[in-house]
Write a protein that holds these residues in place. Structure first.
Motif: not given
Length: 161
Positions: A79-89, A122-132, A142-147
């Motif tokens: 069984p998979l248990v995800i305990t947290d999901i966080k991003s870099t900002c 812009v590139s953002k990483t999302i970290t999934v903490t689980a019992n893997t 990712t995205a290209f942010v225009k003014p």
């Protein structure tokens, strides 16, 4: 003094050897089978497999909120248990994931909301903490942010001659 030490040593030897029972008589076959099953299961881990590991929002205007959904499957043997999901900002917010155990073969999902801050690529990483086995898995957005076209134009600094 030598007689006292020799007497105590002999007494200790008698006490230690007289209490020995045959250890093999204490082994219960049921306990051995349970321990073998437990050890076999201890090497089984859930595997978090994502439908996609990266999402590109393409070109977006500054401060435009966008979101995407990451789908995943437990392709492991436990069984998979995800305990947290966080991003870099704080501009990227993961939400809506199940905290309940996900059985092998079952699927789940979580949403990632990005507020459109930053500029250019812009590139953002999302970290999934689980019992893997690794304990942490990652996905990216990712995205290209225009003014913002409605933003006031800043005057250029005067040139010094």
């Amino acid at each position: 003094m030598k007689k006292v030490i020799l007497g105590l040593t002999a007494l200790c030897m008698i006490a230690l050897t007289s209490c020995k029972e045959d250890a093999s008589k204490k082994i219960d076959d049921k306990n051995v089978a349970e321990a073998a099953q437990r050890d076999a299961n201890a090497s089984k881990f859930p595997v978090l497999s994502f439908e996609k590991s990266e999402h590109d929002f393409g070109e977006i205007e500054k401060n435009t909120q966008v979101e995407t959904v990451f789908n995943y499957t437990n392709t492991g043997e436990a069984p998979l248990v995800i305990t947290d999901i966080k991003s870099t900002c704080g501009c990227t917010v993961p939400k809506d994931w199940s905290r309940e155990p996900l059985q092998p073969g079952e699927t789940g999902k979580f949403t990632v909301k990005y507020n459109g801050s930053g500029k250019n690529k812009v590139s953002k990483t999302i970290t999934v903490t689980a019992n893997t086995e690794k304990g942490k898995e990652t996905v990216k957005i990712t995205a290209f942010v225009k003014p913002d076209p409605n933003a006031p134009v800043q005057a250029a600094a005067p040139q010094v001659k």
